[in-house]
Design a protein around this motif. Structure first.
Motif, PDB file in Angstrom:
ATOM      1  N   PRO A  51     -14.590  79.575 -22.736  1.00 34.47           N
ATOM      2  CA  PRO A  51     -15.076  80.005 -24.046  1.00 34.47           C
ATOM      3  C   PRO A  51     -14.470  81.321 -24.518  1.00 34.47           C
ATOM      4  N   SER A  52     -13.908  82.127 -23.603  1.00 29.35           N
ATOM      5  CA  SER A  52     -13.347  83.413 -24.011  1.00 29.35           C
ATOM      6  C   SER A  52     -12.320  83.865 -22.978  1.00 29.35           C
ATOM      7  N   GLU A  53     -11.517  84.852 -23.378  1.00 28.17           N
ATOM      8  CA  GLU A  53     -10.501  85.364 -22.461  1.00 28.17           C
ATOM      9  C   GLU A  53     -11.109  86.019 -21.227  1.00 28.17           C
ATOM     10  N   GLN A 103      -9.990  73.362  -9.236  1.00 31.48           N
ATOM     11  CA  GLN A 103      -9.102  74.523  -9.172  1.00 31.48           C
ATOM     12  C   GLN A 103      -8.140  74.525 -10.358  1.00 31.48           C
ATOM     13  N   GLU A 104      -7.663  73.354 -10.708  1.00 28.11           N
ATOM     14  CA  GLU A 104      -6.799  73.220 -11.891  1.00 28.11           C
ATOM     15  C   GLU A 104      -7.690  72.874 -13.087  1.00 28.11           C
ATOM     16  N   TRP A 105      -8.441  73.858 -13.550  1.00 25.98           N
ATOM     17  CA  TRP A 105      -9.477  73.615 -14.553  1.00 25.98           C
ATOM     18  C   TRP A 105      -8.964  73.671 -15.989  1.00 25.98           C
ATOM     19  N   ARG A 106      -7.803  74.238 -16.220  1.00 23.49           N
ATOM     20  CA  ARG A 106      -7.366  74.532 -17.591  1.00 23.49           C
ATOM     21  C   ARG A 106      -7.168  73.285 -18.454  1.00 23.49           C
ATOM     22  N   ALA A 107      -6.781  72.171 -17.846  1.00 25.71           N
ATOM     23  CA  ALA A 107      -6.493  70.977 -18.652  1.00 25.71           C
ATOM     24  C   ALA A 107      -7.742  70.399 -19.301  1.00 25.71           C
ATOM     25  N   ASN A 108      -8.883  70.386 -18.580  1.00 24.51           N
ATOM     26  CA  ASN A 108     -10.077  69.700 -19.070  1.00 24.51           C
ATOM     27  C   ASN A 108     -11.321  70.576 -19.150  1.00 24.51           C
ATOM     28  N   TRP A 109     -11.181  71.879 -18.832  1.00 29.02           N
ATOM     29  CA  TRP A 109     -12.328  72.769 -18.803  1.00 29.02           C
ATOM     30  C   TRP A 109     -12.014  74.033 -19.610  1.00 29.02           C
ATOM     31  N   PRO A 110     -11.897  73.936 -20.901  1.00 26.47           N
ATOM     32  CA  PRO A 110     -11.524  75.122 -21.687  1.00 26.47           C
ATOM     33  C   PRO A 110     -12.547  76.246 -21.531  1.00 26.47           C
TER      34      PRO A 110
END
Length: 708
Positions: free
Chosen positions: A511-513, A502-509
């Motif tokens: 590819p696009s907006e 659920q908190e993916w932003r730290a390790n799961w960039p």
């Protein structure tokens, strides 16, 4: 009938016994609710007597019925009502006597002892010692504390409510006497106040008067007695047997209902019932094939048992006991975590996660002797059909209002079918339904629902876990199939793990907006979910994909997780989540199948049901919290608030409780057209219409207000 106002001295002084029938409730009074207020009333009475010698304090009413006793035996009375009050008075008097005896005040103690014990000359058996003989569940504790020599060492007695009451009054008497200027004189005043200035209304019935009618009048309306309590009193008042035979029947056929299993509370809809009361309602429904409202259970039971075709209470007692034993067996079997369950226990476990009790009358009916001729394979297939109906409706969140009435119609239909044909009859009956209350969702609707729904937010955790467990068992070959050797998955043990956290932003960039904007929704969908033990769940946490994949490969043996590890070694993204959602959905449709070619054409002409959104849905989604405060938005209602109940009920700031937002809003505004979703706002000022829109953002649901 004789009605008099009498003091404890007048009630208890004569040699006699007050017998609490074995079917009465055990002693339940407590310090906060009864003992402390009574003691405060007594001390206020003592103070009042110094200025008004005629002061009294009214304690309430008791109902007694004369018992027939052998010539020369102690006069005996059955306590029809007021057993809690009489028991408390006996414990108070004995505690007072013990404290006076401990202090060596023999004369004043002698004024009390004859109100608690019968003199030796009048005793024939050991229990004749006491003026009051409690119900069987309380006898050991009662006799232990009442026979304890002063000063009573309470720590040597088994803890019970009776012992606690005795100790409370002994402590209160001691503290009050110690504070008096002349303790022995104060003791005489206290004894006189308790024994002669407390008052009871005593209703005495002759042996041939209808005690049950009096009991119902006093207790059936507006008191906390449960349906099981009322039924128990009715049954054992009606048994035409000698006292010993009545007690034997109680122990053999009814005593199990006074155990923790049956006295625990269970929820049916939005209401909590003792399990015994709920079972008796369901048993009566199965017997009569009629819907029994909760408020009418006792009256319905009386009507049923007085029907000459039922054989009366003597015949029904063993039948109720047998049904209750089967009920307990399948309920407890469903809680076993490991190993393969019977088809019945598996059905109970799975439907239990749906918070559904409405199938229980059908299960009770299936266990009755009249259905003994149903072959096991037919019985198992019937349960599989019903389970599919229940689970599919839960997955598409079909409305539950009226489902209990529909299942009763189904039960009535099945009761007219030959034993060999009931599974086919149930399948055909369910397949023909097209109303939102009764239809059986087809493959297209379930697949469409699961494809986009944010399952982690929209389904209760136990329900979602059960679905994933069922898919895992299906892959292992259970409950039908080849049983490939790994055994069934442990039930109710695993936690739900997000593959992409659920908190993916730290390790799961992303590819696009556009992908980033959609990802918060996608991570909650079915294809991104699996099961993990709690330690493994904590270890996986918000780790990057490579770390997660490696950990899952090393520690997880679940078949639902294996394709994630095996087939996607380098990445895990939205496309793969969507593909796995499709795979899991196909498995779900196989676990809970419908007949070939089954398709629902709804009565409203739409291709799917119109679902209601309820406050409980928002709680499960984390958009509202239990106990959270909501605020009235209109200026005319400024300052009015309500709290959210566990079941989605609305608790107004004036103490009133409403089932819906609109009901609560109408109660405040007086406007019968008030729309609850618009009326209320969350603590942060967000109108609940907006909160509901947020809830629906991840689905294709059409919706109606929960009180439309």
């Amino acid at each position: 009938m004789l009605t008099q106002v009498r003091s404890p001295q007048e009630v208890f002084f004569s040699p006699q016994r007050f017998v609490l029938p074995l079917f009465q409730r055990p002693y339940v009074w407590s310090a906060e609710s009864q003992w402390e207020p009574l003691w405060q009333d007594i001390t206020r009475l003592v103070d009042a007597l110094t200025e008004r010698p005629d002061a009294t304090h009214f304690m309430g009413a008791i109902v007694l019925q004369q018992q027939q006793v052998p010539l020369g035996g102690l006069p005996a009375w059955s306590v029809i009502d007021g057993q809690q009050r009489l028991t408390t008075l006996q414990l108070l008097l004995d505690a007072l006597h013990a404290e006076l005896t401990t202090r060596g005040w023999v004369a004043v103690a002698g004024q009390v002892v004859d109100l608690v014990e019968n003199q030796q000359a009048f005793r024939t058996v050991a229990e004749d010692q006491f003026k009051l003989w409690p119900t069987n569940r309380d006898r050991a504790a009662f006799t232990a504390v009442m026979r304890a020599a002063p000063p009573v060492t309470y720590e040597h007695l088994d803890r019970s409510r009776l012992v606690e009451a005795h100790q409370f009054f002994a402590t209160a008497v001691a503290a009050w006497l110690d504070a008096a200027a002349v303790p022995e004189m104060a003791a005489r005043t206290l004894v006189a106040a308790i024994t002669t200035k407390l008052q009871l209304v005593v209703i005495q019935l002759q042996a041939d008067e209808d005690a049950q009618e009096i009991f119902e009048t006093l207790n059936a309306r507006g008191t906390p007695l449960s349906a099981a309590d009322l039924i128990k009193n009715f049954v054992f008042q009606r048994l035409d047997t000698a006292p010993d035979a009545t007690e034997s029947a109680y122990r053999q056929w009814w005593a199990q209902f006074e155990t923790l299993f049956w006295e625990s509370e269970v929820r049916a809809g939005r209401i909590l019932y003792t399990r015994s009361s709920l079972f008796l309602t369901q048993w009566l429904t199965a017997r009569t094939l009629r819907e029994i409202p909760a408020r009418e259970v006792f009256a319905a039971f009386k009507r049923y048992t007085t029907d000459p075709t039922t054989g009366g209470v003597s015949q029904l007692l063993p039948e109720i006991h047998a049904a209750a034993t089967r009920y307990r067996n399948f309920t407890t079997s469903a809680t076993v975590r490991d190993g393969e369950l019977s088809r019945l226990a598996l059905f109970v476990y799975r439907t239990g996660t749906l918070d559904s009790e409405i199938a229980k009358p059908l299960l009770i009916w299936l266990g009755e002797p009249e259905q003994a001729g149903i072959p096991d394979r037919v019985r198992d297939r019937l349960l599989a059909v019903l389970e599919s109906w229940f689970v599919r409706r839960a997955l598409v969140r079909a409305p539950s209002q009226g489902a209990n009435r529909f299942l009763l119609d189904l039960l009535t239909h099945l009761s007219a079918q030959p034993h060999e044909g009931i599974a086919n009859a149930a399948e055909m009956f369910l397949s023909k339904q097209s109303t939102t209350t009764a239809y059986w969702p087809d493959n297209a609707e379930v697949a469409r629902e699961l494809r986009s729904v944010q399952a982690y937010k929209r389904f209760r955790r136990a329900r979602l876990r059960m679905v994933l467990e069922a898919v895992e068992d299906h892959l292992r070959g259970y409950p039908t199939g080849h049983r490939y050797g790994d055994g069934t998955i442990s039930r109710g043990v695993y936690t739900i793990e997000h593959v992409m956290p659920q908190e993916w932003r730290a390790n799961w960039p992303a590819p696009s907006e556009p992908v980033e904007a959609d990802r918060d929704r996608v991570v909650q969908t079915l294809g991104n979910l699996t099961l993990a033990t709690q330690p493994l769940n904590s270890r996986l946490s918000n780790a990057a994909w490579e770390a997660k994949r490696t950990t899952l490969e090393q520690y997880s043996s679940l078949l639902i997780t294996r394709p994630v590890i095996r087939d996607q070694p380098s990445t895990w993204d939205e496309a793969l989540i969507a593909a796995r959602t499709t795979t899991l959905t196909e498995a779900i449709l196989q676990v809970w199948p419908v007949p070939d070619g089954h398709h629902v054409q709804h009565d409203d002409g739409a291709d799917r049901a119109v679902h209601r959104v309820e406050v409980a849905d928002l709680i499960r989604a984390g958009l509202l919290t239990v106990g959270g405060v909501i605020h009235a938005r209109p200026a005319g209602s400024a300052g009015r608030t309500a709290a959210i109940g566990q079941d989605g009920s609305i608790h107004l700031d004036n103490g009133a409780v409403h089932a819906t937002l609109s009901g609560a809003a109408k109660a405040i505004s007086g406007n019968t057209a008030e729309a609850g979703w618009h009326y209320w706002a969350r603590h942060d000022g967000t109108a609940l219409t907006e909160v509901r829109a947020e809830y629906l953002a991840g689905t294709d649901d059409e919706t109606t207000d929960e009180d439309a």
